[in-house]
Design a protein around this motif. Structure first.
Motif, PDB file in Angstrom:
ATOM      1  N   GLY A 177       0.801  -1.209   0.000  1.00  0.00           N
ATOM      2  CA  GLY A 177       0.000   0.000   0.000  1.00  0.00           C
ATOM      3  C   GLY A 177       0.837   1.263   0.000  1.00  0.00           C
ATOM      4  N   PRO A 178       0.167   2.405  -0.028  1.00  0.00           N
ATOM      5  CA  PRO A 178       0.863   3.690  -0.129  1.00  0.00           C
ATOM      6  C   PRO A 178       1.574   4.091   1.153  1.00  0.00           C
ATOM      7  N   TYR A 179       2.456   5.102   1.017  1.00  0.00           N
ATOM      8  CA  TYR A 179       3.187   5.638   2.166  1.00  0.00           C
ATOM      9  C   TYR A 179       2.226   6.202   3.202  1.00  0.00           C
ATOM     10  N   THR A 180       1.236   6.940   2.743  1.00  0.00           N
ATOM     11  CA  THR A 180       0.314   7.637   3.641  1.00  0.00           C
ATOM     12  C   THR A 180      -0.780   6.690   4.120  1.00  0.00           C
ATOM     13  N   ARG A 181      -0.973   6.658   5.427  1.00  0.00           N
ATOM     14  CA  ARG A 181      -2.009   5.818   6.014  1.00  0.00           C
ATOM     15  C   ARG A 181      -3.381   6.511   5.922  1.00  0.00           C
ATOM     16  N   ILE A 182      -4.429   5.713   5.983  1.00  0.00           N
ATOM     17  CA  ILE A 182      -5.800   6.231   5.899  1.00  0.00           C
ATOM     18  C   ILE A 182      -6.512   5.973   7.229  1.00  0.00           C
ATOM     19  N   MET A 183      -6.992   7.042   7.836  1.00  0.00           N
ATOM     20  CA  MET A 183      -7.781   6.948   9.071  1.00  0.00           C
ATOM     21  C   MET A 183      -9.229   7.278   8.733  1.00  0.00           C
ATOM     22  N   VAL A 184     -10.133   6.438   9.171  1.00  0.00           N
ATOM     23  CA  VAL A 184     -11.550   6.611   8.840  1.00  0.00           C
ATOM     24  C   VAL A 184     -12.343   6.881  10.117  1.00  0.00           C
ATOM     25  N   THR A 185     -13.178   7.910  10.077  1.00  0.00           N
ATOM     26  CA  THR A 185     -14.072   8.216  11.191  1.00  0.00           C
ATOM     27  C   THR A 185     -15.265   7.258  11.158  1.00  0.00           C
ATOM     28  N   LEU A 186     -15.513   6.584  12.265  1.00  0.00           N
ATOM     29  CA  LEU A 186     -16.604   5.619  12.306  1.00  0.00           C
ATOM     30  C   LEU A 186     -17.948   6.310  12.544  1.00  0.00           C
TER      31      LEU A 186
ATOM     32  N   GLU B  66     -14.902  14.877   0.810  1.00  0.00           N
ATOM     33  CA  GLU B  66     -16.185  14.981   1.510  1.00  0.00           C
ATOM     34  C   GLU B  66     -17.368  14.743   0.578  1.00  0.00           C
ATOM     35  N   GLY B  67     -17.271  15.292  -0.646  1.00  0.00           N
ATOM     36  CA  GLY B  67     -18.358  15.121  -1.594  1.00  0.00           C
ATOM     37  C   GLY B  67     -18.573  13.665  -1.972  1.00  0.00           C
ATOM     38  N   MET B  68     -17.474  12.934  -2.124  1.00  0.00           N
ATOM     39  CA  MET B  68     -17.610  11.527  -2.493  1.00  0.00           C
ATOM     40  C   MET B  68     -18.173  10.714  -1.334  1.00  0.00           C
ATOM     41  N   ALA B  69     -17.686  10.967  -0.107  1.00  0.00           N
ATOM     42  CA  ALA B  69     -18.164  10.217   1.050  1.00  0.00           C
ATOM     43  C   ALA B  69     -19.653  10.449   1.290  1.00  0.00           C
ATOM     44  N   LYS B  70     -20.120  11.661   1.029  1.00  0.00           N
ATOM     45  CA  LYS B  70     -21.517  11.986   1.331  1.00  0.00           C
ATOM     46  C   LYS B  70     -22.451  11.840   0.130  1.00  0.00           C
ATOM     47  N   GLU B  71     -21.944  12.197  -1.059  1.00  0.00           N
ATOM     48  CA  GLU B  71     -22.815  12.209  -2.235  1.00  0.00           C
ATOM     49  C   GLU B  71     -22.449  11.157  -3.277  1.00  0.00           C
ATOM     50  N   GLY B  72     -21.266  10.537  -3.128  1.00  0.00           N
ATOM     51  CA  GLY B  72     -20.864   9.514  -4.088  1.00  0.00           C
ATOM     52  C   GLY B  72     -20.033  10.019  -5.243  1.00  0.00           C
ATOM     53  N   GLN B  73     -19.764  11.325  -5.303  1.00  0.00           N
ATOM     54  CA  GLN B  73     -18.988  11.896  -6.397  1.00  0.00           C
ATOM     55  C   GLN B  73     -18.085  13.000  -5.864  1.00  0.00           C
ATOM     56  N   ALA B  74     -16.783  12.898  -6.135  1.00  0.00           N
ATOM     57  CA  ALA B  74     -15.831  13.918  -5.692  1.00  0.00           C
ATOM     58  C   ALA B  74     -15.702  15.007  -6.748  1.00  0.00           C
TER      59      ALA B  74
ATOM     60  N   ASN C 162     -13.851  11.589   6.817  1.00  0.00           N
ATOM     61  CA  ASN C 162     -15.010  11.649   7.697  1.00  0.00           C
ATOM     62  C   ASN C 162     -16.035  10.612   7.249  1.00  0.00           C
ATOM     63  N   LYS C 163     -17.049  10.429   8.069  1.00  0.00           N
ATOM     64  CA  LYS C 163     -18.062   9.415   7.771  1.00  0.00           C
ATOM     65  C   LYS C 163     -18.988   9.898   6.665  1.00  0.00           C
ATOM     66  N   GLY C 164     -19.661   8.940   6.038  1.00  0.00           N
ATOM     67  CA  GLY C 164     -20.626   9.242   4.985  1.00  0.00           C
ATOM     68  C   GLY C 164     -21.174   7.952   4.419  1.00  0.00           C
ATOM     69  N   PRO C 165     -22.319   8.000   3.746  1.00  0.00           N
ATOM     70  CA  PRO C 165     -22.939   6.776   3.224  1.00  0.00           C
ATOM     71  C   PRO C 165     -22.118   6.084   2.141  1.00  0.00           C
ATOM     72  N   HIS C 166     -21.179   6.813   1.518  1.00  0.00           N
ATOM     73  CA  HIS C 166     -20.366   6.231   0.450  1.00  0.00           C
ATOM     74  C   HIS C 166     -18.910   6.076   0.892  1.00  0.00           C
ATOM     75  N   ILE C 167     -18.689   5.820   2.167  1.00  0.00           N
ATOM     76  CA  ILE C 167     -17.331   5.810   2.698  1.00  0.00           C
ATOM     77  C   ILE C 167     -16.501   4.644   2.141  1.00  0.00           C
TER      78      ILE C 167
END
Length: 511
Positions: free
Chosen positions: A141-150, A435-443, A463-468
């Motif tokens: 995987g990439p150098y940068t880690r991914i943290m996800v808000t539950l 944010e747009g992709m996580a919430k609306e499905g399109q960045a 951040n959290k969202g229906p398309h996380i």
């Protein structure tokens, strides 16, 4: 021999090169001596506060870097480049060794004995090791880690947590400003189970809510939407403002006490800007100067900021102290919201030590930089926290952007990245990433560019969202592709295929 022509031009060029190198050597040597003096002075204050031996070299490098950045290095960069030497643009993580190496090269070009100053000891893997410790280690995987808000539903859905891990989540964030301790405990249980299934440790970061000023109550209960030119009131208690105006009370009276005519106030992460027009002992009247096209309705829970003002409030609230009862025994990181002073850091460490569990290390500290005072004090905050516990820094771009002005945010986030690299401290790039992709499905295009920029940090927070789930996969693909071209500030000069006519290489990182 230098070599000659009829005009002696080659010989003259070589002589000029040696003279230029000698002049640069003297300028850089004087700069280094000044850095050492200033750095030693700063370390005399810092060293007694550093109990972790492994952090001492990082503190020394940060002291060197702060001293170096007092100077204007731009006039040196061009001449150094013409001699084929480092322009000092990538020395943040190893200041003194770089200066020593450049001085040695200049001495060689000038034909004079090299200085005998021993280089400072640095470890090029230090930052990566600290990244892995705070945000998770993985072989691919990439150098940068991914943290996800539950989201709240993660407390009852272990499959969601497992799916996020499969999609590429390296660490998880639980916001203690929301939900209840029983929900946090359930989420942690699901994270630990997902980690065991994946065969790796998945860190848990828990955000303390902190003293963020929010709207507490609104009168009337459903006030009209506010547009530019409309007036409203902020009051110390319900009913204190003018009855003809919508009125909001605040969670912290410190902001109301700091208001004066002409002061700018922002609401809902900067969506509305207003100016104080008059004040009274128990309320202030404001006029909206900028508002969304559809207006903005005052609602409980919305944030309120007084940009540029220093609000002296305790960073640890009673709610934070109660949350620490669960956080300290179970979290890997404590995200410290609205930290501003070394006294804030000391208070958090003392509260954590009072709740320490035998045979379990205290969580690392993640300093969330959200205010101008916290930004100014960042070097001392890093030393105070890192001297006792592992430390990271979160660029909390939402509140920070509102406080310092969005026009300055792009510049300041760069400077935070530089400073933290100098301190060898991992950074989290946070707030509204994709944010747009996580919430609306399109960045949007701007969000994709922002996500690509996040690759220079050690961790990026979603951040959290229906398309996380697809958002995590999308971000992981972006980070993997950017790794082909950049490592922190350094460009990777690998082969390019777009314009050469060569076949495209396989892209296993594509989603």
């Amino acid at each position: 021999m230098d070599g000659t022509t009829a005009s002696g031009g080659i010989k003259e060029t070589a002589t000029d090169r040696r003279a230029q190198a000698q002049a640069l050597w003297h300028r850089l040597d004087a700069l280094r001596e000044g850095i050492v003096t200033k750095s030693d002075h700063r370390m005399a204050d810092w060293a007694p506060r550093i109990g972790r031996a492994g952090f001492l070299a990082s503190a020394r490098n940060l002291a060197d870097w702060l001293a170096l950045r007092e100077a204007d290095l731009a006039p040196l960069q061009g001449p150094l480049a013409t001699l084929g030497l480092s322009t000092l643009g990538r020395l943040d993580g190893h200041v003194r060794p770089t200066l020593n190496a450049v001085l040695a090269a200049l001495a060689d070009i000038a034909g004079q004995p090299a200085a005998t100053t021993a280089p400072a000891v640095t470890d090029s893997t230090c930052l990566c090791d600290r990244r892995d410790s705070l945000f998770g280690a993985r072989a691919d995987g990439p150098y940068t880690r991914i943290m996800v808000t539950l989201p709240p539903e993660a407390a009852d859905d272990p499959d969601l947590v497992a799916a996020l891990v499969d999609a590429g989540a390296d660490a998880f964030r639980i916001n203690c400003a929301h939900d209840q301790p029983k929900d946090w405990a359930a989420m942690i249980g699901h994270i630990r189970a997902a980690g065991r299934a994946a065969g790796r440790h998945i860190p848990v970061s828990m955000d303390l809510g902190g003293p963020k000023v929010r709207i507490a109550d609104v009168v009337p209960k459903r006030p009209p939407r506010l547009f530019a030119g409309d007036r409203f009131a902020l009051a110390a208690r319900t009913g204190a403002g003018p009855r003809r105006l919508a009125c909001a009370t605040l969670t912290h009276p410190a902001l109301l006490d700091a208001l004066s005519p002409g002061a700018e106030v922002t609401l809902d992460d900067g969506k509305m800007r207003a100016v104080v027009t008059e004040t009274a002992p128990d309320h202030a009247v404001l006029e909206a100067r900028h508002a969304p096209t559809k207006g903005l309705r005052l609602k409980p829970g919305k944030g309120v900021n007084l940009p540029g003002a220093t609000l002296r409030v305790e960073a640890l609230t009673p709610e934070d102290l109660a949350a620490l009862d669960l956080v300290v025994p179970h979290a890997d990181l404590v995200a410290f919201s609205f930290v501003q002073t070394v006294e804030d850091v000391r208070a958090l460490i003392a509260a954590m030590q009072a709740r320490a569990v035998p045979d379990r290390p205290l969580p690392a500290i993640l300093l969330k930089i959200e205010t101008p005072l916290g930004l100014r004090n960042l070097p001392d905050l890093v030393i105070e926290a890192g001297g006792v516990l592992p430390v990271g820094v979160m660029i909390a771009r939402g509140d920070l952007g509102v406080e310092i002005g969005f026009e300055r945010l792009s510049e300041i986030q760069e400077e935070i990245l530089w400073l933290c690299e100098a301190a060898q401290v991992p950074v989290v790039w946070a707030t509204q990433v994709l944010e747009g992709m996580a919430k609306e499905g399109q960045a949007s295009r701007a969000e994709v560019t922002d996500a690509a920029m996040s690759q220079r940090a050690e961790c990026v927070m979603l951040n959290k969202g229906p398309h996380i789930l697809p958002t995590v996969r999308f971000l992981r693909g972006i980070l993997g592709r950017m790794d082909r071209h950049h490592a922190k500030k350094s460009d990777r000069l690998g082969p390019l295929h777009l314009w050469t006519g060569a076949d495209q290489e396989p892209r296993p990182d594509l989603p």
